[in-house]
Write an enzyme that holds these catalytic residues in place. Sequence first.
Site, PDB file in Angstrom:
ATOM      1  N   HIS A   5       0.832  -1.198   0.000  1.00 18.25           N
ATOM      2  CA  HIS A   5       0.000   0.000   0.000  1.00 18.25           C
ATOM      3  C   HIS A   5       0.870   1.252   0.000  1.00 18.25           C
ATOM      4  O   HIS A   5       2.067   1.197   0.257  1.00 18.25           O
ATOM      5  CB  HIS A   5      -0.968   0.015   1.193  1.00 18.25           C
ATOM      6  CG  HIS A   5      -0.316   0.231   2.524  1.00 18.25           C
ATOM      7  ND1 HIS A   5      -0.035  -0.801   3.384  1.00 18.25           N
ATOM      8  CD2 HIS A   5       0.102   1.353   3.157  1.00 18.25           C
ATOM      9  CE1 HIS A   5       0.523  -0.330   4.481  1.00 18.25           C
ATOM     10  NE2 HIS A   5       0.629   0.976   4.363  1.00 18.25           N
ATOM     11  N   ARG A   9      -1.491  10.950   4.297  1.00 16.32           N
ATOM     12  CA  ARG A   9      -2.077  11.525   5.514  1.00 16.32           C
ATOM     13  C   ARG A   9      -3.050  12.632   5.111  1.00 16.32           C
ATOM     14  O   ARG A   9      -2.701  13.485   4.290  1.00 16.32           O
ATOM     15  CB  ARG A   9      -0.987  12.064   6.427  1.00 16.32           C
ATOM     16  CG  ARG A   9      -0.080  10.948   6.913  1.00 16.32           C
ATOM     17  CD  ARG A   9       0.945  11.453   7.916  1.00 16.32           C
ATOM     18  NE  ARG A   9       1.851  10.381   8.271  1.00 16.32           N
ATOM     19  CZ  ARG A   9       1.614   9.466   9.201  1.00 16.32           C
ATOM     20  NH1 ARG A   9       0.489   9.501   9.874  1.00 16.32           N
ATOM     21  NH2 ARG A   9       2.497   8.526   9.470  1.00 16.32           N
ATOM     22  N   GLU A  54      -3.791   3.799   1.428  1.00 19.01           N
ATOM     23  CA  GLU A  54      -4.147   3.966   2.838  1.00 19.01           C
ATOM     24  C   GLU A  54      -4.284   5.445   3.139  1.00 19.01           C
ATOM     25  O   GLU A  54      -3.340   6.217   2.969  1.00 19.01           O
ATOM     26  CB  GLU A  54      -3.064   3.369   3.728  1.00 19.01           C
ATOM     27  CG  GLU A  54      -3.285   3.623   5.216  1.00 19.01           C
ATOM     28  CD  GLU A  54      -2.063   3.291   6.051  1.00 19.01           C
ATOM     29  OE1 GLU A  54      -1.670   4.152   6.867  1.00 19.01           O
ATOM     30  OE2 GLU A  54      -1.497   2.193   5.887  1.00 19.01           O
ATOM     31  N   ASN A  58      -5.259  11.548  11.400  1.00 13.01           N
ATOM     32  CA  ASN A  58      -4.871  11.755  12.794  1.00 13.01           C
ATOM     33  C   ASN A  58      -5.780  12.828  13.379  1.00 13.01           C
ATOM     34  O   ASN A  58      -5.827  13.950  12.876  1.00 13.01           O
ATOM     35  CB  ASN A  58      -3.406  12.195  12.887  1.00 13.01           C
ATOM     36  CG  ASN A  58      -2.472  11.088  12.470  1.00 13.01           C
ATOM     37  OD1 ASN A  58      -2.388  10.064  13.115  1.00 13.01           O
ATOM     38  ND2 ASN A  58      -1.778  11.285  11.360  1.00 13.01           N
ATOM     39  N   HIS A  72       4.343  11.546  -5.991  1.00 12.06           N
ATOM     40  CA  HIS A  72       2.931  11.400  -6.314  1.00 12.06           C
ATOM     41  C   HIS A  72       2.601   9.928  -6.495  1.00 12.06           C
ATOM     42  O   HIS A  72       3.493   9.107  -6.626  1.00 12.06           O
ATOM     43  CB  HIS A  72       2.569  12.175  -7.589  1.00 12.06           C
ATOM     44  CG  HIS A  72       3.311  11.699  -8.799  1.00 12.06           C
ATOM     45  ND1 HIS A  72       4.508  12.254  -9.196  1.00 12.06           N
ATOM     46  CD2 HIS A  72       3.049  10.697  -9.687  1.00 12.06           C
ATOM     47  CE1 HIS A  72       4.931  11.618 -10.274  1.00 12.06           C
ATOM     48  NE2 HIS A  72       4.071  10.669 -10.596  1.00 12.06           N
ATOM     49  N   GLU A 119      -1.060  11.524 -10.452  1.00 16.27           N
ATOM     50  CA  GLU A 119      -0.793  11.494 -11.889  1.00 16.27           C
ATOM     51  C   GLU A 119      -1.715  10.460 -12.521  1.00 16.27           C
ATOM     52  O   GLU A 119      -1.819   9.331 -12.038  1.00 16.27           O
ATOM     53  CB  GLU A 119       0.668  11.118 -12.155  1.00 16.27           C
ATOM     54  CG  GLU A 119       1.010  11.146 -13.630  1.00 16.27           C
ATOM     55  CD  GLU A 119       2.457  10.784 -13.909  1.00 16.27           C
ATOM     56  OE1 GLU A 119       2.959  11.140 -14.977  1.00 16.27           O
ATOM     57  OE2 GLU A 119       3.094  10.116 -13.049  1.00 16.27           O
TER      58      GLU A 119
END
Length: 124
Positions: A5, A9, A54, A58, A72, A119
């Site tokens: 993965h 964030r 993923e 937070n 990217h 992209e």
Amino acid sequence: MKMAHTCVRVKDLEASVTFYKEAFNFEESRRRDFPENKFTLVYLTLPGDDYELELTYNYDHPGYELGDGYGHIAIATEDLEALHAKHKAAGFNVTELKHLPNVPPSYYFIIDPDGYKVEVIREK
């Protein structure tokens, strides 16, 4: 070995989930919430692909500085022009079609809610 993965964030989890679902048809494969540690993980996959994106949220974090070293992720599509037109019509922040020297247009970038560039490339 194989890739598992890529983590991104995010500051607004639901806005990011919505973006990736609407822009690319990602599906949520699983969600892991850790309220005692103040974070949530959402794993997204493309239909027919087990590689995951993923999204890490937070709690209480106002956002992230991307800096000038961020790369990217790239997503391949069979019909680059049609997806580009769809993204533009939907009002997403997209660049014009781009190309490498001496090559026909073969990619563009779309910006997610956190400013990450995705992209979009022509599938080989």
